[in-house]
Design an enzyme around this catalytic site. Sequence first.
Site, PDB file in Angstrom:
ATOM      1  N   TRP A 342      -8.154  52.740  75.692  1.00  0.00           N
ATOM      2  CA  TRP A 342      -7.035  51.907  76.154  1.00  0.00           C
ATOM      3  C   TRP A 342      -5.731  52.693  76.143  1.00  0.00           C
ATOM      4  CZ3 TRP A 342      -3.516  48.695  72.692  1.00  0.00           C
ATOM      5  CH2 TRP A 342      -3.358  49.299  71.433  1.00  0.00           C
ATOM      6  N   ASP A 343      -5.763  53.864  75.499  1.00  0.00           N
ATOM      7  CA  ASP A 343      -4.590  54.749  75.468  1.00  0.00           C
ATOM      8  C   ASP A 343      -4.039  54.939  76.880  1.00  0.00           C
ATOM      9  OD1 ASP A 343      -6.333  55.126  73.234  1.00  0.00           O
ATOM     10  OD2 ASP A 343      -5.340  57.003  72.714  1.00  0.00           O
ATOM     11  N   GLU A 484      -7.049  49.244  63.663  1.00  0.00           N
ATOM     12  CA  GLU A 484      -8.427  49.545  63.245  1.00  0.00           C
ATOM     13  C   GLU A 484      -8.615  49.650  61.736  1.00  0.00           C
ATOM     14  OE1 GLU A 484      -9.166  53.010  65.611  1.00  0.00           O
ATOM     15  OE2 GLU A 484      -9.717  51.837  67.377  1.00  0.00           O
ATOM     16  N   LYS A 595      -2.756  49.753  60.630  1.00  0.00           N
ATOM     17  CA  LYS A 595      -2.771  51.074  61.242  1.00  0.00           C
ATOM     18  C   LYS A 595      -1.766  51.114  62.386  1.00  0.00           C
ATOM     19  CE  LYS A 595      -5.899  54.466  63.304  1.00  0.00           C
ATOM     20  NZ  LYS A 595      -7.247  54.740  63.807  1.00  0.00           N
ATOM     21  N   GLN A 596      -1.726  50.053  63.146  1.00  0.00           N
ATOM     22  CA  GLN A 596      -0.689  49.926  64.163  1.00  0.00           C
ATOM     23  C   GLN A 596      -0.334  48.451  64.340  1.00  0.00           C
ATOM     24  OE1 GLN A 596      -2.065  51.608  67.902  1.00  0.00           O
ATOM     25  NE2 GLN A 596      -4.144  51.399  67.204  1.00  0.00           N
TER      26      GLN A 596
HETATM   27  C1  BGC Z   1      -6.657  54.562  67.469  1.00  0.00           C
HETATM   28  C2  BGC Z   1      -7.014  53.864  68.772  1.00  0.00           C
HETATM   29  C3  BGC Z   1      -7.035  54.894  69.874  1.00  0.00           C
HETATM   30  C4  BGC Z   1      -7.948  56.050  69.529  1.00  0.00           C
HETATM   31  C5  BGC Z   1      -7.868  57.158  70.561  1.00  0.00           C
HETATM   32  C6  BGC Z   1      -7.652  55.663  67.226  1.00  0.00           C
HETATM   33  O1  BGC Z   1      -7.342  56.345  66.067  1.00  0.00           O
HETATM   34  O2  BGC Z   1      -6.658  53.620  66.421  1.00  0.00           O
HETATM   35  O3  BGC Z   1      -6.060  52.863  69.055  1.00  0.00           O
HETATM   36  O4  BGC Z   1      -7.448  54.293  71.064  1.00  0.00           O
HETATM   37  O5  BGC Z   1      -7.588  56.587  68.293  1.00  0.00           O
HETATM   38  O6  BGC Z   1      -6.594  57.690  70.597  1.00  0.00           O
END
Ligand code: BGC
Length: 732
Positions: A342-343, A484, A595-596
Site C-alpha cells: 500500500w506504500d 502492525e 507502529k504508525q
Molecule cells: C510497514 C507497512 C509497510 C511495509 C513495507 C512495514 O514495516 O508497517 O506499513 O507497508 O513495511 O514498507
Amino acid sequence: MNGWTVAQSELDATRQHHHETIFTIGNGYLATRGAFEEGYPQDRRTTFLHGVFDAAPFVVTELANAPDWLALEILLNGERFALSRGTVISFARELDLRNGVLTRRVEWESPRGDRATILVERFCSLAAPHLVCMRASITAARASEIELRASINGNPLSEGAQGEKLAHWEFLAQGLSRAASRDERDGDVFLHTRTFQSRIELGAAMRVIATHGKETAREFWDARNAPTFVLRANASAGETVVVEKYVSYFTSRDVDAARVVEAALQELNAVTNWNDAFRANAAAWQVEWARTDVVIEGDEEAQLAIRFNLFQMLIAAPRLDDRVNIGAKTLSGFGYRGHAFWDTEIFMLPLFIYTAPHIAKNLLNYRYRLLNAARAKAKANGFEGAQFPWESADTGEEVTPTWIPSYLDRSQLIRIWTGDIEIHISADIAYAAHQYWVATGDDEWLMDKGAELILDTAKFWAARAEWNEKEKRYEYNDVIGPDEYHDHVNNNYYTNRLAQWNLQTALDVLEWLKSHAPTKSQQLVEQLDLSPARLEKWRDVIAKIYLPALPNGLLLQFQDYLERQAVDLAALEPRTISVQALLGIEGANETQVLKQPDVLMLMYLLQNEFSRDQVRLNYDFYTPRTDHTYGSSLGPSIQTIMACAVGKPDDAYEHFMRALRADLYDVRGNADDGIHAASAGGTWQAIAFGFGGLRITREGWTIEPRLPQHWKRLAFRFFYHGEQQVVDIGGE
Ligand code: BGC
C-alpha cells in the site's frame, strides 16, 4: 552546498551498504546501487530491472539481480586497484541530483608504491532508459602501464535477509559482434541469459572505447558468462587515460525473446559519444525537475534532502511500463524483494498524481491489469469481488511470505499474517484511483478502468463484512490495520472507515457513470452483477458498519484498544530499536504503543469529514502513543501533515526531518536494505498538504501555508486537471 549534490568525503567501510543505497542511480527502467566498479569485500552490487522477478525461497518471488554492468578492473603496472588494498590518499563521491550522475574521485597508492588518481563517472540514461554509461579517467603519477578490464558479469547474486546468496540466471550465449560500419577494433560484445524459473530472457551488450591515451593493445576475453574487453595503454607521468563503457539491456518483457540480443546491440549503435549521451540525459532530467522540484529557502539541509527524496522517487518511477509497480525499497536494495505494498497508493502515488499524472496512471494500470488475480484471491478466501494482495510482484498473486526464519534463531520460523489479514490495501487502491480522477479529471480512465477497480473492491468489502446479530452492526474482525504492532484485532477504525468509504464511493461512481457513460455503466452492472439487491446490501453495510469511537469524538484504533496496557514511551528512552524489538511481538501487541498512527492517517485521507477540534483531540491522544523514531518509516510524513493541521509547526518540522533523513542519515539503521520508498514519497505530501496546506476537491484547490518559522520560501508545482499550478510562498 548548492542544494543539488549529495557528497561523501571519506571512505567508511562500516557504512558501505548504507552508502550503496543512497548512491543508487536509475532511470525508471533499471537502477544500480552505489557499489564500486572494481568491487569491495561484502559489497551488495545490484542492478534491478523493473518487472524482472524470479522464484525465491520463503519470499515466493524476488527481483533478480541482473547481470552487472559496473564490472571494471583497473591495473596499474600490473597491480589491481582496490580500496581495500594499498593506501587511499583521498576519496570523494558525489551524486548530482540534477542529472543523476554519480562521480567518484580517488587518489590511491598501490601496495608497491605506485600512485594514480582515478575518476569514475556513471549514469543510467533517462533519455534512453535501456542504456547505462560509465567513464573512467586514470592519471598515473609516473609513466605507467594502465590496463582496464571491462565486463558484463552474468553471475550476479541476490542476497537473502540473512546473507544467503542466490543465483537467478542461466547462461545462454555470448560473443562478439562487429558492427559493419565501425572500426574492427571496436566491436561490441553481448551476453544472452535467462532467469531460471520465470524464464525471462535478457540481452546485454557492451561497447568500450578509449578516448584519451594511446591504446597499445585491445583483447576480447571470451570468459564464459563474463565477456570482457581488455585495454592497455602506456601513459606518461601525469597523462590521463580515458575509457568509456556503454552497456544496454533488453529483456523479453520489452521485445520478443528472439530479439533481446539484437535490440541491445542496436541500442549501442545509437550512442555517438559521451557528451551527446550526457546532454540527452541531462535534458531529460531537466524536464522531470521542472515538474517535481521543491524549493525551500532558509534551510539548506531540508532543501537538499527533499530533492534527494524526490530523486529516489524519480529514478524508480516507471514511465514507459504499466505492468510494474514500485517496491517498498524501490529498485535500490534487496529489502522486501521488490514487492509492492500500500506504500505505493497511499504514500507515493500522490506525488505522481500531482506532478506526473502519466506515471500515476501507469501505476494504477498495474493494479487494473492484475484485477483477475485479486478476484482469485477473494474467491480463494470465500469472498466475492477483488481482494488485492498485501504484497504484489509480477502476477498479482499474494507474495507475502507466510513463514520466515527468525533473525534470532534460524531454526525457528515466524508466521507472517499480513498476507492473510492486512486487508485495508484493497480500499487504499480504490482511494488512490479516485484521488487520481479527482486531481486529473481523467474521465476516460475512470470509465475504462478506475470504476471497475472501485466497484469490484466494494464488492469485496460487502462480502467480507460480518453481521453481528447481537449488536446489530457489521464488523471486520481478525484483521491487521496499518499499525502492525497489533495483529488479529477486531474493527480497526482505519480499515472499517475506508471500507465504508470504498462502498459509498462505488455507489457514487456508479451514479456518475449512469449519467456520463450509460453504456459502460450497463456493461459493468452486468459484468460485476451489480443487482439492486446487491447495491441495497452495500447501503446496509455503509449504514451499519461499526466505527469504534468514544462519545467525545476520540476514534479508537480498534475495538478493545483502550484495554491494552498504557506505556510511557519516554520511560523507554534512550533506545535505538523499535518498541516491538524491545518488548517482542507479543509484548508490543499487549500495549497501546502504535507502529504508525492509523487514526490520524485516516483523518488525513478523509480530511473534509472531521472538525479541527476532533482532529486535535485525536492528535493529542495518539501522538504520545506512537513509536515515531523506530516504528514505521511511513508514519512521520503523515504525522507532519497532521501536526500542521493542528497548528504545531515545531512538531511538524521534527517529524518532517525524521522522514527526510530516513535514508540519508539512516535514522532507523536499516537503509542498507534500500530506500524507504513510502517515506520518500510521503515527504512531497508533507510539503504540499502539510506546510503548503493544499486542499483539492472536484471544485478546485486552496492553500493555507504554515511554514516552519525559519523557512523563508517554499515553492512547488502541481497539476490540477491537466494544468500546471505554481505555489510560491514567501517568494517574489
Ligand atoms: C510497514 C507497512 C509497510 C511495509 C513495507 C512495514 O514495516 O508497517 O506499513 O507497508 O513495511 O514498507
